[in-house]
Design a protein around this motif. Structure first.
Motif, short mmCIF file in Angstrom:
data_model
loop_
_atom_site.label_atom_id
_atom_site.label_comp_id
_atom_site.label_asym_id
_atom_site.label_seq_id
_atom_site.Cartn_x
_atom_site.Cartn_y
_atom_site.Cartn_z
N UNK A 173 -5.67 7.75 -4.34
CA UNK A 173 -6.11 6.36 -4.32
C UNK A 173 -4.97 5.45 -3.89
N UNK A 174 -3.76 5.74 -4.32
CA UNK A 174 -2.60 4.96 -3.91
C UNK A 174 -2.36 5.09 -2.40
N UNK A 175 -2.54 6.28 -1.86
CA UNK A 175 -2.41 6.48 -0.42
C UNK A 175 -3.45 5.62 0.31
N UNK A 176 -4.69 5.64 -0.16
CA UNK A 176 -5.76 4.85 0.46
C UNK A 176 -5.46 3.36 0.34
N UNK A 177 -4.97 2.93 -0.82
CA UNK A 177 -4.65 1.52 -1.05
C UNK A 177 -3.61 1.04 -0.04
N UNK A 178 -2.57 1.82 0.15
CA UNK A 178 -1.51 1.43 1.09
C UNK A 178 -2.03 1.44 2.54
N UNK A 179 -2.93 2.35 2.85
CA UNK A 179 -3.53 2.35 4.19
C UNK A 179 -4.36 1.09 4.40
N UNK A 180 -5.08 0.64 3.38
CA UNK A 180 -5.86 -0.59 3.46
C UNK A 180 -4.93 -1.78 3.69
N UNK A 181 -3.86 -1.85 2.92
CA UNK A 181 -2.92 -2.97 3.04
C UNK A 181 -2.28 -2.99 4.43
N UNK A 182 -1.91 -1.82 4.94
CA UNK A 182 -1.30 -1.76 6.27
C UNK A 182 -2.28 -2.22 7.35
N UNK A 183 -3.55 -1.86 7.22
CA UNK A 183 -4.55 -2.31 8.19
C UNK A 183 -4.71 -3.82 8.14
N UNK A 184 -4.69 -4.39 6.94
CA UNK A 184 -4.81 -5.84 6.80
C UNK A 184 -3.62 -6.52 7.47
N UNK A 185 -2.42 -5.98 7.29
CA UNK A 185 -1.23 -6.54 7.93
C UNK A 185 -1.34 -6.48 9.45
#
Length: 151
Positions: free
Chosen positions: A98-110
């Motif tokens: 879930x942490x990996x997915x969360x960071x992928x989401x944040x990177x896409x938003x950036x």
């Protein structure tokens, strides 16, 4: 009228951990493991922080790629222990992925924010160039707004 009891988890932790261990031992991806990874990405996309983005499918795709990459290279360590209040507990694979997915989401938003800012600055520059063109025969006059920081 009784309220229907909500399931505590959308992924069974023991089943997920067993499927993950089986993959690490045999390098054969089971449907259960793939389905659990997919559920993590889609489940996180319903979090209030990510629900209203127009590029939610891109965020899910990035998360799936990152999680499958972590699976392929066997990044999760079954032997890793975390300490909590002086007690050693084993790291939860659900929280790890879930942490990996969360960071992928944040990177896409950036990435999307940077892309949006680039488009906006380009539009602003082109509009200003068109409106201040001395060969403009349509009689448009553009006065650039004064920025408060210019004083």
């Amino acid at each position: 009228m009784t309220k229907k009891k909500k399931a505590e988890y959308y992924i069974e932790p023991k089943v997920f951990k067993a499927a993950l261990r089986k993959y690490y031992d045999s390098d054969v991806m089971t449907n259960d493991l793939a389905e659990n990874i997919k559920k993590i990405a889609y489940g996180l996309s319903y979090n209030a922080s990510f629900i209203n983005y127009s590029y939610k499918d891109d965020m899910i795709g990035d998360a799936l790629i990152k999680m499958y990459s972590a699976l392929k290279y066997k990044k999760y360590n079954f032997d890793k222990k975390t300490t909590k209040d002086g007690k050693a507990t084993q790291c939860n694979p659900f929280s790890y992925f879930t942490t990996i997915a969360y960071h992928a989401f944040i990177n896409r938003i950036k990435k999307e924010k940077k892309h949006h800012e680039t488009i906006c600055s380009y539009k602003e520059r082109v509009y200003e160039d068109i409106m201040t063109d001395p060969n403009n025969t349509q009689g448009h006059v553009y006065v650039k707004p004064i920025d408060e920081n210019d004083y």
